[in-house]
Write a protein that holds these residues in place. Sequence first.
Motif, PDB file in Angstrom:
ATOM      1  N   CYS A  37      10.891   3.929  10.954  1.00  0.00           N
ATOM      2  CA  CYS A  37      10.228   2.794  11.233  1.00  0.00           C
ATOM      3  C   CYS A  37       9.067   3.003  10.000  1.00  0.00           C
ATOM      4  N   HIS A  38       8.685   1.342   9.847  1.00  0.00           N
ATOM      5  CA  HIS A  38       7.588   1.409   9.017  1.00  0.00           C
ATOM      6  C   HIS A  38       6.823   0.275   9.519  1.00  0.00           C
ATOM      7  N   ILE A  39       5.763   0.179   9.734  1.00  0.00           N
ATOM      8  CA  ILE A  39       4.990  -0.861  10.692  1.00  0.00           C
ATOM      9  C   ILE A  39       4.115  -1.670   9.824  1.00  0.00           C
ATOM     10  N   GLY A  40       3.788  -1.475   8.831  1.00  0.00           N
ATOM     11  CA  GLY A  40       2.965  -2.104   7.716  1.00  0.00           C
ATOM     12  C   GLY A  40       2.494  -1.638   6.663  1.00  0.00           C
ATOM     13  N   SER A  41       1.530  -2.033   5.884  1.00  0.00           N
ATOM     14  CA  SER A  41       0.807  -1.568   4.737  1.00  0.00           C
ATOM     15  C   SER A  41      -0.660  -1.660   4.902  1.00  0.00           C
ATOM     16  N   GLN A  42      -1.304  -0.864   4.165  1.00  0.00           N
ATOM     17  CA  GLN A  42      -2.874  -0.674   3.997  1.00  0.00           C
ATOM     18  C   GLN A  42      -3.227  -0.410   5.378  1.00  0.00           C
ATOM     19  N   ALA A  86      -0.975   0.135  -7.465  1.00  0.00           N
ATOM     20  CA  ALA A  86       0.126  -0.451  -6.462  1.00  0.00           C
ATOM     21  C   ALA A  86       0.047  -1.789  -6.522  1.00  0.00           C
ATOM     22  N   TYR A  87       1.391  -2.405  -6.274  1.00  0.00           N
ATOM     23  CA  TYR A  87       1.626  -3.966  -6.089  1.00  0.00           C
ATOM     24  C   TYR A  87       0.734  -4.684  -7.078  1.00  0.00           C
ATOM     25  N   GLY A  88       0.615  -4.085  -8.240  1.00  0.00           N
ATOM     26  CA  GLY A  88      -0.151  -4.812  -9.440  1.00  0.00           C
ATOM     27  C   GLY A  88       1.234  -5.404 -10.504  1.00  0.00           C
ATOM     28  N   VAL A 122       9.484   2.664  -4.002  1.00  0.00           N
ATOM     29  CA  VAL A 122       9.375   1.993  -5.573  1.00  0.00           C
ATOM     30  C   VAL A 122       8.708   0.855  -5.689  1.00  0.00           C
ATOM     31  N   LYS A 123       8.786  -0.145  -4.832  1.00  0.00           N
ATOM     32  CA  LYS A 123       8.302  -1.204  -4.895  1.00  0.00           C
ATOM     33  C   LYS A 123       6.797  -1.308  -5.342  1.00  0.00           C
ATOM     34  N   ALA A 124       5.846  -0.285  -4.935  1.00  0.00           N
ATOM     35  CA  ALA A 124       4.510  -0.027  -5.136  1.00  0.00           C
ATOM     36  C   ALA A 124       4.160  -0.122  -6.948  1.00  0.00           C
ATOM     37  N   LEU A 149      -2.909 -13.917  -3.034  1.00  0.00           N
ATOM     38  CA  LEU A 149      -1.798 -13.617  -2.126  1.00  0.00           C
ATOM     39  C   LEU A 149      -2.410 -13.216  -0.595  1.00  0.00           C
ATOM     40  N   TYR A 150      -3.200 -12.120  -0.666  1.00  0.00           N
ATOM     41  CA  TYR A 150      -3.643 -11.527   0.531  1.00  0.00           C
ATOM     42  C   TYR A 150      -5.304 -11.548   0.674  1.00  0.00           C
ATOM     43  N   GLN A 151      -6.007 -12.421  -0.142  1.00  0.00           N
ATOM     44  CA  GLN A 151      -7.304 -12.480  -0.219  1.00  0.00           C
ATOM     45  C   GLN A 151      -7.771 -10.868  -0.118  1.00  0.00           C
ATOM     46  N   PHE A 155       8.778  10.790   4.826  1.00  0.00           N
ATOM     47  CA  PHE A 155       7.596   9.714   4.824  1.00  0.00           C
ATOM     48  C   PHE A 155       8.036   8.751   3.363  1.00  0.00           C
ATOM     49  N   GLU A 156       7.668   7.399   3.656  1.00  0.00           N
ATOM     50  CA  GLU A 156       7.967   6.625   2.534  1.00  0.00           C
ATOM     51  C   GLU A 156       6.675   6.041   1.966  1.00  0.00           C
ATOM     52  N   PRO A 157       5.516   6.824   1.323  1.00  0.00           N
ATOM     53  CA  PRO A 157       4.234   6.152   0.900  1.00  0.00           C
ATOM     54  C   PRO A 157       4.465   5.608  -0.531  1.00  0.00           C
ATOM     55  N   GLY A 158       3.744   4.499  -0.531  1.00  0.00           N
ATOM     56  CA  GLY A 158       3.929   3.752  -1.948  1.00  0.00           C
ATOM     57  C   GLY A 158       2.323   3.850  -2.536  1.00  0.00           C
ATOM     58  N   ARG A 159       1.622   2.748  -1.777  1.00  0.00           N
ATOM     59  CA  ARG A 159       0.304   2.515  -2.195  1.00  0.00           C
ATOM     60  C   ARG A 159      -0.659   3.670  -2.133  1.00  0.00           C
ATOM     61  N   SER A 160      -0.659   4.665  -1.335  1.00  0.00           N
ATOM     62  CA  SER A 160      -1.545   5.775  -1.307  1.00  0.00           C
ATOM     63  C   SER A 160      -1.256   6.832  -2.420  1.00  0.00           C
ATOM     64  N   ILE A 186      -1.586 -10.264  -8.334  1.00  0.00           N
ATOM     65  CA  ILE A 186      -1.749 -11.499  -7.335  1.00  0.00           C
ATOM     66  C   ILE A 186      -2.215 -11.104  -6.215  1.00  0.00           C
ATOM     67  N   ARG A 187      -2.434  -9.799  -5.748  1.00  0.00           N
ATOM     68  CA  ARG A 187      -2.977  -9.445  -4.376  1.00  0.00           C
ATOM     69  C   ARG A 187      -4.263 -10.198  -4.061  1.00  0.00           C
ATOM     70  N   PRO A 188      -5.336 -10.349  -5.134  1.00  0.00           N
ATOM     71  CA  PRO A 188      -6.372 -11.278  -4.361  1.00  0.00           C
ATOM     72  C   PRO A 188      -6.050 -12.471  -4.052  1.00  0.00           C
ATOM     73  N   GLY A 233       5.897   4.597   5.356  1.00  0.00           N
ATOM     74  CA  GLY A 233       4.773   4.490   4.706  1.00  0.00           C
ATOM     75  C   GLY A 233       3.573   3.828   5.106  1.00  0.00           C
ATOM     76  N   GLY A 234       2.891   3.344   4.254  1.00  0.00           N
ATOM     77  CA  GLY A 234       1.716   2.201   5.099  1.00  0.00           C
ATOM     78  C   GLY A 234       0.175   2.856   5.061  1.00  0.00           C
ATOM     79  N   LEU A 235      -0.035   4.209   4.704  1.00  0.00           N
ATOM     80  CA  LEU A 235      -1.312   4.629   4.736  1.00  0.00           C
ATOM     81  C   LEU A 235      -2.157   4.052   3.602  1.00  0.00           C
TER      82      LEU A 235
HETATM   83  N1  LLP Z   1       8.612   1.545   3.372  1.00  0.00           N
HETATM   84  C1  LLP Z   1       9.069   0.388   3.665  1.00  0.00           C
HETATM   85  C2  LLP Z   1      10.345   0.143   4.171  1.00  0.00           C
HETATM   86  C3  LLP Z   1       8.288  -0.797   2.933  1.00  0.00           C
HETATM   87  O1  LLP Z   1       8.744  -1.923   3.252  1.00  0.00           O
HETATM   88  C4  LLP Z   1       6.805  -0.392   2.568  1.00  0.00           C
HETATM   89  C5  LLP Z   1       5.982  -1.558   1.862  1.00  0.00           C
HETATM   90  C6  LLP Z   1       6.541   0.895   2.135  1.00  0.00           C
HETATM   91  C7  LLP Z   1       7.400   2.001   2.681  1.00  0.00           C
HETATM   92  C8  LLP Z   1       5.526   1.462   1.500  1.00  0.00           C
HETATM   93  O2  LLP Z   1       4.252   1.045   1.945  1.00  0.00           O
HETATM   94  P1  LLP Z   1       2.840   1.504   1.391  1.00  0.00           P
HETATM   95  O3  LLP Z   1       2.773   2.990   1.636  1.00  0.00           O
HETATM   96  O4  LLP Z   1       2.755   0.996   0.062  1.00  0.00           O
HETATM   97  O5  LLP Z   1       1.778   0.745   2.501  1.00  0.00           O
HETATM   98  N2  LLP Z   1       2.186  -6.229  -1.781  1.00  0.00           N
HETATM   99  C9  LLP Z   1       1.613  -5.928  -0.553  1.00  0.00           C
HETATM  100  C10 LLP Z   1       2.226  -4.578   0.172  1.00  0.00           C
HETATM  101  C11 LLP Z   1       3.580  -4.596   0.634  1.00  0.00           C
HETATM  102  C12 LLP Z   1       4.338  -3.592   1.179  1.00  0.00           C
HETATM  103  C13 LLP Z   1       5.648  -3.752   1.575  1.00  0.00           C
HETATM  104  N3  LLP Z   1       6.204  -2.789   2.163  1.00  0.00           N
HETATM  105  C14 LLP Z   1       0.083  -5.673  -1.137  1.00  0.00           C
HETATM  106  O6  LLP Z   1      -0.290  -5.701  -2.043  1.00  0.00           O
HETATM  107  O7  LLP Z   1      -0.653  -5.212  -0.196  1.00  0.00           O
END
Ligand code: LLP
Length: 417
Positions: free
Chosen positions: A198-203, A372-374, A59-61, A316-318, A273-278, A312-314, A238-240
């Motif tokens: 597990c969730h190891i990171g994003s992008q 996403a994350y906008g 949902v955070k995306a 905060l994360y360049q 799976f927990e995808p957000g950004r993708s 804020i993405r540019p 998530g993280g793709l």
């Molecule tokens: N599951 C968990 C537990 C997470 O912490 C996250 C993202 C996701 C799923 C979703 O990941 P995604 O599929 O969206 O990569 N604000 C940053 C991204 C932060 C991601 C935080 N956790 C950005 O704008 O790049």
Amino acid sequence: MEFLHYHNGQLLAGKVAISDLAKQYGTPLYVYCADYITQQFCAYQDSLKDKQHLICYAVKANSNLSVLNLLAKLGAGFDIVSQGELERVLKAGGDPKKIVFSGVAKSIVEIKRALEVGIKCFNVESEPELYRINEVAKQLGKIATVSLRINPDVDAKTHPYISTGLRENKFGISYQLALDFYQKAACLSHIKIVGIDCHIGSQLTELSPFLDAADRILTLVDKLKAENIHLEHIDLGGGLGVCYDNETPPCASLLVSELMVKLANYAELEVIFEPGRSIVANAGLLITKVEYTKHQDDNHFAIVDAGMNDLIRPALYQAWMRVLPVKEPKSSDNKEYYNVVGPICESSDVLAYQRELFVAQDDLLVICSAGAYGFSMASNYNGHPRPAEVMLEGDNQHKLIRKRETFDDLWRGELVL
Ligand code: LLP
């Protein structure tokens, strides 16, 4: 972004002129494409059709109620990290039984509410959290279903701010300690162990970190089985990554098929799976207007009405995000290298560095891949009401899905002494 193209010198989203959207709804303006969101979500669903699964959209995306409602209607579950996100999902018609609750700092109130509405499971991130969930469940006379979020100590090869699966990150339970932890959980009176996650990171733009993490998690599943702890699901997070510039991340179906090979001997496990950004990044764009251009020495600035408060993405994360002029560039244009900067009183308020553009006052620009994350990270910093959000449906329908904030919204809830 497939639905963006130039026609007769003008940038269109589907068949809708970006300039018409700006005229009707004002700028800065977030615009999302419903069909693209659907397509991305279905790519996950379809590649898992032969396996019991649940796609829990993060949902955070992008947490707009219309986005959540669209996904809920497609059968999505949701990954939440706060009661605020829980309430949003419920408000949008999401099914509580399809909610997984991640996050390192779940409060008693949040746990209580999640138990009352009957979520699918808590993704537990620490030992004290497990005891707290057990206590709250006991008080309510309920059994809490839990999954333990394992930190597999895998390098996701992404920006350090969005890397979460390394030993030094605050997330999850170290995989070396996990077995012991599961045994403790199994002894608690109001806890039912149902999963591992597990969730190891994003992008993430490479497959290998996903596969390495899955290997470590599956080794644990085997060890748990040997200890007579049987799981119902495995959640691979998530993280793709997506393409902002020239990245070539695997598509959802490739990621899923590679992981399914590893899961071939685990037919009993539901896959989550927990995808957000993708799902949403390349469904969205931010339209902004050039307030001024400024040329000093060798520096050319396009000063626009959207800033780091809106995106804020540019800063905060360049992050590099594509900028497209709404008027189609011509080869005869006298272009300059511009920094596209916002109105905020911070030198970090730069949406894009050194882009070759031909722009003038009042021109419109589009920041791509902003779904996403906008908006979900937008703020009112420097006294700016947050932008409106619009959803495109089909080729030519568009609807307001969030009103532009008013000045009254800026001080809502504040009291004068
Ligand atoms: N599951 C968990 C537990 C997470 O912490 C996250 C993202 C996701 C799923 C979703 O990941 P995604 O599929 O969206 O990569 N604000 C940053 C991204 C932060 C991601 C935080 N956790 C950005 O704008 O790049």
